[in-house]
Design an enzyme around this catalytic site. Structure first.
Site, PDB file in Angstrom:
ATOM      1  N   CYS A 138       0.839  -1.213   0.000  1.00  0.00           N
ATOM      2  CA  CYS A 138       0.000   0.000   0.000  1.00  0.00           C
ATOM      3  C   CYS A 138       0.867   1.254   0.000  1.00  0.00           C
ATOM      4  CB  CYS A 138      -0.934  -0.013   1.213  1.00  0.00           C
ATOM      5  SG  CYS A 138      -1.993   1.449   1.280  1.00  0.00           S
ATOM      6  N   CYS A 141      -0.428   4.109   2.164  1.00  0.00           N
ATOM      7  CA  CYS A 141      -0.194   3.908   3.603  1.00  0.00           C
ATOM      8  C   CYS A 141       1.280   4.139   3.953  1.00  0.00           C
ATOM      9  CB  CYS A 141      -0.536   2.478   4.034  1.00  0.00           C
ATOM     10  SG  CYS A 141      -2.021   1.806   3.318  1.00  0.00           S
ATOM     11  N   ASP A 142       2.179   3.614   3.150  1.00  0.00           N
ATOM     12  CA  ASP A 142       3.579   3.517   3.583  1.00  0.00           C
ATOM     13  C   ASP A 142       4.572   4.349   2.776  1.00  0.00           C
ATOM     14  OD1 ASP A 142       2.808   1.735   5.573  1.00  0.00           O
ATOM     15  OD2 ASP A 142       2.884   0.033   4.208  1.00  0.00           O
TER      16      ASP A 142
END
Ligand code: NDP
Length: 314
Positions: A138, A141-142
């Site tokens: 992701c 997300c990261d």
């Protein structure tokens, strides 16, 4: 089998942000929901590390800890959270029969499906070992953890293109590893990555091994036409080769798109079966964020509550 079959007004299947949020709302509405966690209690967030984009946590929070908070909040208002896997559903007549762990049957007046989706992985040893230590599925997300650094991303669909473009805004360089000599993504998305000077596309390229012990410090790739190997110095490795919604047990009865995502009536969480609602990634292949999943979980609980109020009046 016991002669007394348990009954519930609201049965929630799945324990990610969508399921727990549905539980919080249903419990606070006095509906005494029963929630089955599924095989990965807490869902996909339990395999991530820091979550920095969920509102309300100004200093960020670890994914597993956040899901513990969700669970506690759902339990505080009376949700019965149970470990178990729903293995069968019978939506042929109301109330519905749901089978847990192939044994226990529960009769539910409404069912909220929040079974989520799972990222597909390459399936190599180094990917599993370094998951959460530089390997991620992701970018949204990261990606932030790799700002100013070089990263690689695998995949050639719309998701990979979108995530490569996202990463290019944050990182200094993005290698895009494409296993064929063309992409599956839509033309417009392909153009976007091809015209981005920070993205280098490596065609006919597959991953041999992600390098590093406790963190990613490179990736060894090979050209599947020539066999030539090379090492790329990267600190992040993103896998964007698709997701699989966890919806196979609903296949016979619930309307889905060709990829298995549950279809909901726009502006609601209603499925084609009355009293059955779907929320979170099981019905969303576009946004896939914890906060959007939680939002649709709230919608599902409100839809269930209104549905119960309406049928009780009839
Ligand atoms: P897709 O299934 O469309 O694409 C998966 C990609 O990963 C393909 O390019 C595939 O390669 C590649 N791949 C699969 N397995 C491997 C492997 N083992 N090694 C290397 N590469 C691999 O998934 P997406 O998540 O990209 O998209 C899913 C759906 O969501 C699509 O319908 C897409 O259009 C849609 N979507 C739309 C968006 C938008 O409109 N903004 C954004 C994101 C998704 P190959 O082509 O060789 O099979």
């Amino acid at each position: 089998m016991s002669s007394e079959i348990e009954k519930t007004k609201v049965l929630i299947i799945g324990s990610g942000p969508a399921g727990y949020t549905a539980a919080i709302y249903a419990a606070r509405a006095g509906l005494n929901p029963v929630l089955y966690t599924g095989g990965q209690p807490g869902g996909q967030l339990t395999i991530t590390t820091d979550v920095e984009n969920y509102p309300g946590y100004p200093d960020g929070i670890m994914g597993p800890e956040m899901m513990e908070d969700f669970r506690k909040q759902a339990e505080r208002f009376g949700t019965q959270v149970r470990y178990g896997m729903v293995t069968k559903v019978d939506f042929s007549s109301r109330p519905y029969t749901v089978t847990v762990d192939e044994q226990k049957e529960i009769i539910a007046e409404t069912v909220i499906i929040s079974t989520g989706a799972s990222a597909k992985w390459l399936g190599i040893e180094s990917e599993e070992r370094l998951n959460g230590k530089g390997v991620s599925a992701c970018a949204v997300c990261d990606g932030f953890f790799f700002r100013g650094q070089d990263v690689a991303i695998v995949g050639a669909g719309d998701t990979a293109c979108e995530e490569a473009s996202y990463l290019a805004n944050i990182c200094s360089k993005v290698y895009m590893l494409v296993r064929r000599e063309e992409m599956r993504a839509s033309q417009i998305m392909q153009k976007r990555v091809m015209n981005n000077p920070k993205i280098e596309i490596l065609w006919n390229t597959e991953t041999d091994e992600i390098l590093g012990v406790d963190e990613v410090n490179g990736v060894r790739v090979y050209n599947n036409k020539t066999g030539e190997k090379r090492e790329l110095k990267v600190s992040g490795f993103f896998v964007a080769i698709g997701h699989e919604p966890n919806t196979s047990i609903f296949k016979e009865t619930i309307d889905m798109d060709e990829n298995g995502y549950i279809k909901t009536i726009p502006g609601s969480t209603k499925t084609n079966i009355e009293g059955v609602f779907a929320c979170g990634d099981a019905q969303d292949h576009i946004y896939r964020q914890a906060v959007t999943a939680a939002g649709t979980g709230c919608m599902a609980a409100l839809d269930a509550e209104r549905y119960l109020a309406a049928v009780e009046l009839v």
